[in-house]
Design an enzyme around this catalytic site. Sequence first.
Site, mmCIF file in Angstrom:
data_model
loop_
_atom_site.group_PDB
_atom_site.id
_atom_site.type_symbol
_atom_site.label_atom_id
_atom_site.label_comp_id
_atom_site.label_asym_id
_atom_site.label_seq_id
_atom_site.Cartn_x
_atom_site.Cartn_y
_atom_site.Cartn_z
ATOM 1 N N CYS A 1 0.887 -1.163 0.000
ATOM 2 C CA CYS A 1 0.000 0.000 0.000
ATOM 3 C C CYS A 1 0.928 1.217 0.000
ATOM 4 O O CYS A 1 1.915 1.214 -0.738
ATOM 5 C CB CYS A 1 -0.955 -0.019 1.207
ATOM 6 S SG CYS A 1 -0.166 -0.261 2.812
ATOM 7 N N SER B 1 -0.822 -1.121 7.109
ATOM 8 C CA SER B 1 -2.224 -1.340 7.449
ATOM 9 C C SER B 1 -2.991 -2.075 6.349
ATOM 10 O O SER B 1 -3.375 -3.225 6.515
ATOM 11 C CB SER B 1 -2.908 0.002 7.753
ATOM 12 O OG SER B 1 -4.237 -0.180 8.171
ATOM 13 N N ARG B 2 -3.214 -1.423 5.203
ATOM 14 C CA ARG B 2 -4.029 -2.039 4.152
ATOM 15 C C ARG B 2 -3.396 -3.307 3.588
ATOM 16 O O ARG B 2 -4.020 -4.376 3.575
ATOM 17 C CB ARG B 2 -4.265 -1.024 3.023
ATOM 18 C CG ARG B 2 -5.228 0.091 3.379
ATOM 19 C CD ARG B 2 -5.136 1.236 2.389
ATOM 20 N NE ARG B 2 -3.921 2.009 2.557
ATOM 21 C CZ ARG B 2 -3.600 3.088 1.846
ATOM 22 N NH1 ARG B 2 -4.424 3.507 0.898
ATOM 23 N NH2 ARG B 2 -2.487 3.749 2.085
ATOM 24 N N GLY C 1 2.882 0.070 3.858
ATOM 25 C CA GLY C 1 3.050 -1.351 4.128
ATOM 26 C C GLY C 1 2.788 -1.690 5.577
ATOM 27 O O GLY C 1 3.431 -2.589 6.135
#
Length: 339
Positions: free
Chosen positions: A89, A94-95, A92
């Site tokens: 994301c 959360s999503r 690198g």
Amino acid sequence: MSLYMSEIFEKLYLGGVEAALDTSTLKTCGITHILTIDDRPLSQETTNGFISKYVHGLDLPDTDLLTHMDDCNQFIEEGRDHGGVLVHCLVGASRSATMVIAYTMSKNKMQQEEAVNLVKQKRPIVKVNCGFQEQLKLYEDMGCCVDKTSSIFRQYKLGKLAARVQAGVYKGPLLDELMSEDTKGDTVFKCKKCRLALFKDGALLHHKTGQGESAFDWRGKMAANEKIANETEKKETCKKSLFIEPVKWMKHCTETMDGKLSCPKCSAKIGSFIWYGERCPCGSWVAPAFHIQSSKVDECRRNSTVTVPAAVNSRNTVLPVMTEAGPSGSVLLVDSELT
């Protein structure tokens, strides 16, 4: 490996957008697939020479990643089979970390907490937001598989749609995939006036018992520690009201924020709906609320089998019957062979 990219498993890397843009390093690591979860996809120039997949998503608690977890798991597996895969994301943390955790849970049959700890050991900066944590818990509850027919997933999607309606982002009839038509269940709820079958017990949306009358009085608010203790003690399911999923016959009468629900055959008023929710008499807040008045419907239960006496049926056969709650709680037999 670096702050930009960390190897979680063999041939599976988790990182930020800087890692995705460093194509020379990707090729050195044998990466052939790139999975992007961000507000915009990578440029075609960057992805040239790679197999890429893009999922639109902001790092916000209400962003829907659960719906995409199975597809992303399949892409990651294919990437590992054919070379290597980078999931990224912006940072690198959360999503993309959520997708790697979901893959870890599915691949290794792990619970959420165990998978989170494993990924954080390999990439300490991982910090999944609260909304994604809840989605991972739902994923675990569904057996690490997105079952679009399950009540868990349907209620999740209905909540997402309700939030869009409340925000004014979505206006129009309910989406077909969120409309129950022939839900499972042995109990049918019929209009008390015309006897039309309205929904089955599989459409019921259950919730935990709330704080009771104190939930309606601002002066009766409990302290935080008392509230936590109360929530821990009360685990039973509320049986005071009927809240259901939207069903097919509601499609064209739920385009406003709130309104009445009427029987599609006789037009008798049987309930109401409020997209932003309402408080159940038990004290719990239910949103969205498709509330059916129990006094307006009859509950008809299909029993397993009964042996009909010879005086009623000369063949003395075993027949399935439908029963209804009669006056004063009595049970009425409703079966064509008995009348």
